[in-house]
Scaffold this motif. Structure first.
Motif, PDB file in Angstrom:
ATOM      1  N   VAL A 157       0.835  -1.207   0.000  1.00 51.45           N
ATOM      2  CA  VAL A 157       0.000   0.000   0.000  1.00 51.45           C
ATOM      3  C   VAL A 157       0.869   1.256   0.000  1.00 51.45           C
ATOM      4  O   VAL A 157       0.620   2.199  -0.756  1.00 51.45           O
ATOM      5  CB  VAL A 157      -0.960  -0.004   1.214  1.00 51.45           C
ATOM      6  N   ALA A 158       1.900   1.265   0.837  1.00 43.33           N
ATOM      7  CA  ALA A 158       2.786   2.428   0.906  1.00 43.33           C
ATOM      8  C   ALA A 158       3.543   2.621  -0.410  1.00 43.33           C
ATOM      9  O   ALA A 158       3.761   3.753  -0.858  1.00 43.33           O
ATOM     10  CB  ALA A 158       3.765   2.275   2.062  1.00 43.33           C
ATOM     11  N   ALA A 159       3.929   1.516  -1.048  1.00 45.80           N
ATOM     12  CA  ALA A 159       4.711   1.593  -2.280  1.00 45.80           C
ATOM     13  C   ALA A 159       3.901   2.139  -3.451  1.00 45.80           C
ATOM     14  O   ALA A 159       4.474   2.634  -4.428  1.00 45.80           O
ATOM     15  CB  ALA A 159       5.260   0.221  -2.642  1.00 45.80           C
ATOM     16  N   ARG A 160       2.593   2.097  -3.342  1.00 44.16           N
ATOM     17  CA  ARG A 160       1.750   2.587  -4.431  1.00 44.16           C
ATOM     18  C   ARG A 160       2.011   4.064  -4.720  1.00 44.16           C
ATOM     19  O   ARG A 160       1.946   4.499  -5.876  1.00 44.16           O
ATOM     20  CB  ARG A 160       0.274   2.375  -4.074  1.00 44.16           C
ATOM     21  N   THR A 161       2.323   4.835  -3.687  1.00 43.02           N
ATOM     22  CA  THR A 161       2.529   6.279  -3.862  1.00 43.02           C
ATOM     23  C   THR A 161       3.947   6.729  -3.501  1.00 43.02           C
ATOM     24  O   THR A 161       4.210   7.921  -3.429  1.00 43.02           O
ATOM     25  CB  THR A 161       1.529   7.063  -2.986  1.00 43.02           C
ATOM     26  N   ASP A 162       4.839   5.776  -3.256  1.00 43.65           N
ATOM     27  CA  ASP A 162       6.220   6.106  -2.895  1.00 43.65           C
ATOM     28  C   ASP A 162       7.146   5.441  -3.911  1.00 43.65           C
ATOM     29  O   ASP A 162       7.339   4.226  -3.887  1.00 43.65           O
ATOM     30  CB  ASP A 162       6.521   5.605  -1.476  1.00 43.65           C
ATOM     31  N   ALA A 163       7.707   6.243  -4.813  1.00 43.14           N
ATOM     32  CA  ALA A 163       8.505   5.692  -5.914  1.00 43.14           C
ATOM     33  C   ALA A 163       9.719   4.909  -5.426  1.00 43.14           C
ATOM     34  O   ALA A 163      10.053   3.850  -5.979  1.00 43.14           O
ATOM     35  CB  ALA A 163       8.949   6.819  -6.837  1.00 43.14           C
ATOM     36  N   THR A 164      10.392   5.404  -4.393  1.00 47.24           N
ATOM     37  CA  THR A 164      11.577   4.720  -3.878  1.00 47.24           C
ATOM     38  C   THR A 164      11.217   3.369  -3.307  1.00 47.24           C
ATOM     39  O   THR A 164      11.891   2.357  -3.563  1.00 47.24           O
ATOM     40  CB  THR A 164      12.264   5.571  -2.788  1.00 47.24           C
ATOM     41  N   LEU A 165      10.152   3.339  -2.531  1.00 50.31           N
ATOM     42  CA  LEU A 165       9.710   2.083  -1.937  1.00 50.31           C
ATOM     43  C   LEU A 165       9.198   1.127  -3.011  1.00 50.31           C
ATOM     44  O   LEU A 165       9.460  -0.076  -2.965  1.00 50.31           O
ATOM     45  CB  LEU A 165       8.617   2.366  -0.906  1.00 50.31           C
ATOM     46  N   HIS A 166       8.493   1.665  -3.994  1.00 52.09           N
ATOM     47  CA  HIS A 166       7.974   0.831  -5.080  1.00 52.09           C
ATOM     48  C   HIS A 166       9.113   0.154  -5.830  1.00 52.09           C
ATOM     49  O   HIS A 166       9.019  -1.021  -6.214  1.00 52.09           O
ATOM     50  CB  HIS A 166       7.150   1.687  -6.042  1.00 52.09           C
ATOM     51  N   GLU A 167      10.191   0.886  -6.025  1.00 58.08           N
ATOM     52  CA  GLU A 167      11.354   0.342  -6.733  1.00 58.08           C
ATOM     53  C   GLU A 167      11.951  -0.851  -5.994  1.00 58.08           C
ATOM     54  O   GLU A 167      12.477  -1.781  -6.608  1.00 58.08           O
ATOM     55  CB  GLU A 167      12.402   1.437  -6.898  1.00 58.08           C
ATOM     56  N   ALA A 168      11.855  -0.835  -4.666  1.00 55.67           N
ATOM     57  CA  ALA A 168      12.386  -1.938  -3.866  1.00 55.67           C
ATOM     58  C   ALA A 168      11.380  -3.075  -3.745  1.00 55.67           C
ATOM     59  O   ALA A 168      11.744  -4.254  -3.797  1.00 55.67           O
ATOM     60  CB  ALA A 168      12.757  -1.435  -2.474  1.00 55.67           C
ATOM     61  N   VAL A 169      10.113  -2.725  -3.565  1.00 55.17           N
ATOM     62  CA  VAL A 169       9.082  -3.733  -3.284  1.00 55.17           C
ATOM     63  C   VAL A 169       8.697  -4.523  -4.536  1.00 55.17           C
ATOM     64  O   VAL A 169       8.591  -5.759  -4.494  1.00 55.17           O
ATOM     65  CB  VAL A 169       7.830  -3.067  -2.674  1.00 55.17           C
ATOM     66  N   ALA A 170       8.483  -3.834  -5.651  1.00 52.60           N
ATOM     67  CA  ALA A 170       7.928  -4.485  -6.841  1.00 52.60           C
ATOM     68  C   ALA A 170       8.749  -5.683  -7.332  1.00 52.60           C
ATOM     69  O   ALA A 170       8.180  -6.775  -7.536  1.00 52.60           O
ATOM     70  CB  ALA A 170       7.750  -3.459  -7.965  1.00 52.60           C
ATOM     71  N   PRO A 171      10.079  -5.573  -7.516  1.00 53.05           N
ATOM     72  CA  PRO A 171      10.830  -6.732  -8.009  1.00 53.05           C
ATOM     73  C   PRO A 171      10.790  -7.924  -7.050  1.00 53.05           C
ATOM     74  O   PRO A 171      10.703  -9.080  -7.488  1.00 53.05           O
ATOM     75  CB  PRO A 171      12.265  -6.195  -8.146  1.00 53.05           C
ATOM     76  N   LEU A 172      10.857  -7.639  -5.749  1.00 57.11           N
ATOM     77  CA  LEU A 172      10.828  -8.736  -4.782  1.00 57.11           C
ATOM     78  C   LEU A 172       9.461  -9.401  -4.752  1.00 57.11           C
ATOM     79  O   LEU A 172       9.355 -10.626  -4.649  1.00 57.11           O
ATOM     80  CB  LEU A 172      11.203  -8.228  -3.391  1.00 57.11           C
ATOM     81  N   GLU A 173       8.393  -8.615  -4.851  1.00 55.87           N
ATOM     82  CA  GLU A 173       7.055  -9.189  -4.874  1.00 55.87           C
ATOM     83  C   GLU A 173       6.843 -10.032  -6.126  1.00 55.87           C
ATOM     84  O   GLU A 173       6.192 -11.073  -6.083  1.00 55.87           O
ATOM     85  CB  GLU A 173       5.999  -8.095  -4.786  1.00 55.87           C
ATOM     86  N   GLN A 174       7.392  -9.585  -7.231  1.00 53.39           N
ATOM     87  CA  GLN A 174       7.291 -10.371  -8.462  1.00 53.39           C
ATOM     88  C   GLN A 174       8.003 -11.703  -8.299  1.00 53.39           C
ATOM     89  O   GLN A 174       7.506 -12.748  -8.739  1.00 53.39           O
ATOM     90  CB  GLN A 174       7.871  -9.575  -9.634  1.00 53.39           C
ATOM     91  N   ARG A 175       9.164 -11.663  -7.660  1.00 53.53           N
ATOM     92  CA  ARG A 175       9.912 -12.902  -7.421  1.00 53.53           C
ATOM     93  C   ARG A 175       9.154 -13.829  -6.487  1.00 53.53           C
ATOM     94  O   ARG A 175       9.038 -15.038  -6.734  1.00 53.53           O
ATOM     95  CB  ARG A 175      11.291 -12.581  -6.827  1.00 53.53           C
ATOM     96  N   VAL A 176       8.607 -13.266  -5.411  1.00 48.47           N
ATOM     97  CA  VAL A 176       7.813 -14.065  -4.466  1.00 48.47           C
ATOM     98  C   VAL A 176       6.610 -14.667  -5.178  1.00 48.47           C
ATOM     99  O   VAL A 176       6.269 -15.836  -4.976  1.00 48.47           O
ATOM    100  CB  VAL A 176       7.360 -13.204  -3.270  1.00 48.47           C
ATOM    101  N   GLY A 177       5.954 -13.862  -6.011  1.00 48.54           N
ATOM    102  CA  GLY A 177       4.786 -14.351  -6.748  1.00 48.54           C
ATOM    103  C   GLY A 177       5.131 -15.521  -7.649  1.00 48.54           C
ATOM    104  O   GLY A 177       4.406 -16.530  -7.680  1.00 48.54           O
ATOM    105  N   ARG A 178       6.236 -15.402  -8.383  1.00 51.86           N
ATOM    106  CA  ARG A 178       6.652 -16.494  -9.273  1.00 51.86           C
ATOM    107  C   ARG A 178       6.991 -17.747  -8.490  1.00 51.86           C
ATOM    108  O   ARG A 178       6.593 -18.866  -8.868  1.00 51.86           O
ATOM    109  CB  ARG A 178       7.864 -16.058 -10.111  1.00 51.86           C
ATOM    110  N   GLU A 179       7.722 -17.583  -7.394  1.00 46.52           N
ATOM    111  CA  GLU A 179       8.124 -18.737  -6.589  1.00 46.52           C
ATOM    112  C   GLU A 179       6.919 -19.406  -5.939  1.00 46.52           C
ATOM    113  O   GLU A 179       6.845 -20.635  -5.861  1.00 46.52           O
ATOM    114  CB  GLU A 179       9.125 -18.300  -5.514  1.00 46.52           C
ATOM    115  N   THR A 180       5.967 -18.601  -5.464  1.00 47.19           N
ATOM    116  CA  THR A 180       4.771 -19.165  -4.838  1.00 47.19           C
ATOM    117  C   THR A 180       3.936 -19.915  -5.861  1.00 47.19           C
ATOM    118  O   THR A 180       3.401 -20.996  -5.576  1.00 47.19           O
ATOM    119  CB  THR A 180       3.932 -18.056  -4.174  1.00 47.19           C
ATOM    120  N   HIS A 181       3.835 -19.361  -7.058  1.00 47.12           N
ATOM    121  CA  HIS A 181       3.093 -20.048  -8.124  1.00 47.12           C
ATOM    122  C   HIS A 181       3.766 -21.376  -8.469  1.00 47.12           C
ATOM    123  O   HIS A 181       3.097 -22.417  -8.553  1.00 47.12           O
ATOM    124  CB  HIS A 181       3.025 -19.157  -9.369  1.00 47.12           C
TER     125      HIS A 181
END
Length: 206
Positions: free
Chosen positions: A116-140
């Motif tokens: 939620v915080a990363a949605r409006t925080d570019a710096t945080l989004h840059e850190a969160v998005a790639p890791l979440e994508q990796r977690v999503g792929r691994e969980t799938h």
């Protein structure tokens, strides 16, 4: 400085950073992103403000480091849960319920605060998005493996993704109150449908 003298200092630094990461995750669960301050983190971790600011000068520096730490925790928690799964009859329901429990856990709540915080925080989004994508792929990938699903069969990938979307949604609902009984009933019914669909698709394979 000799190597002998340097190692204890490195260990102390590593232990201090670990405490700061754990305190950050705990506070994200308890107080949310906006309520997680560097002062509270240092107090919870038992680390001086000076030492904390030396390693993490800003809140975002601290939270970005916590993102990676949180990703490791989520992976470890899933591995531990997988080790407890039964074989044979009832496995599909056990897998689905395990995923439901994982996405209703405190570590998911902490991750949700960061999303939620990363949605409006570019710096945080840059850190969160790639890791979440990796977690999503691994969980799938893990879910496919645990269900014994064959994604080369039309519709199976969508069934797996629907399962993950369902447990994420139920995890989100759980943040507003303990929803465990309702979640288990829903996942029990979904497991029956999923098992039937996977068995049907297996029979229809060329």
């Amino acid at each position: 400085m000799s190597a002998t003298a340097r190692v204890p200092q490195e260990e102390r630094t590593r232990a201090m950073r670990q405490r700061l990461m754990e305190a950050t995750v705990d506070l994200l669960v308890e107080k949310g992103f906006s309520g997680t301050t560097t002062t509270l983190v240092s107090e919870r971790a038992g680390v001086s403000r000076g030492a904390q600011l030396h390693h993490f000068p800003t809140k975002n520096d601290l939270v970005v480091a916590a993102v990676a730490h949180l990703t490791e925790i989520r992976g470890s928690d899933l591995e531990a849960a997988v080790a407890r799964l039964p074989e044979g009859s009832g496995r599909i329901e056990a897998v689905v319920q395990m995923l439901g429990d994982h996405f209703a856990s405190p570590v998911f709540t902490a991750a949700l605060e960061l999303w939620v915080a990363a949605r409006t925080d570019a710096t945080l989004h840059e850190a969160v998005a790639p890791l979440e994508q990796r977690v999503g792929r691994e969980t799938h990938r893990l879910t496919v493996e645990l269900l014994g699903a064959d994604e080369s069969v039309p519709g199976v990938r969508e069934l797996v993704q629907a399962t993950l979307d369902l447990v994420r949604g139920l995890g989100l609902a759980n943040t507003l109150g303990d929803d465990a009984r309702r979640r288990r009933r829903i996942l029990k019914e979904w497991s029956r449908s999923l098992e039937s669909a996977l068995a049907r698709d297996e029979k229809e394979k060329p």
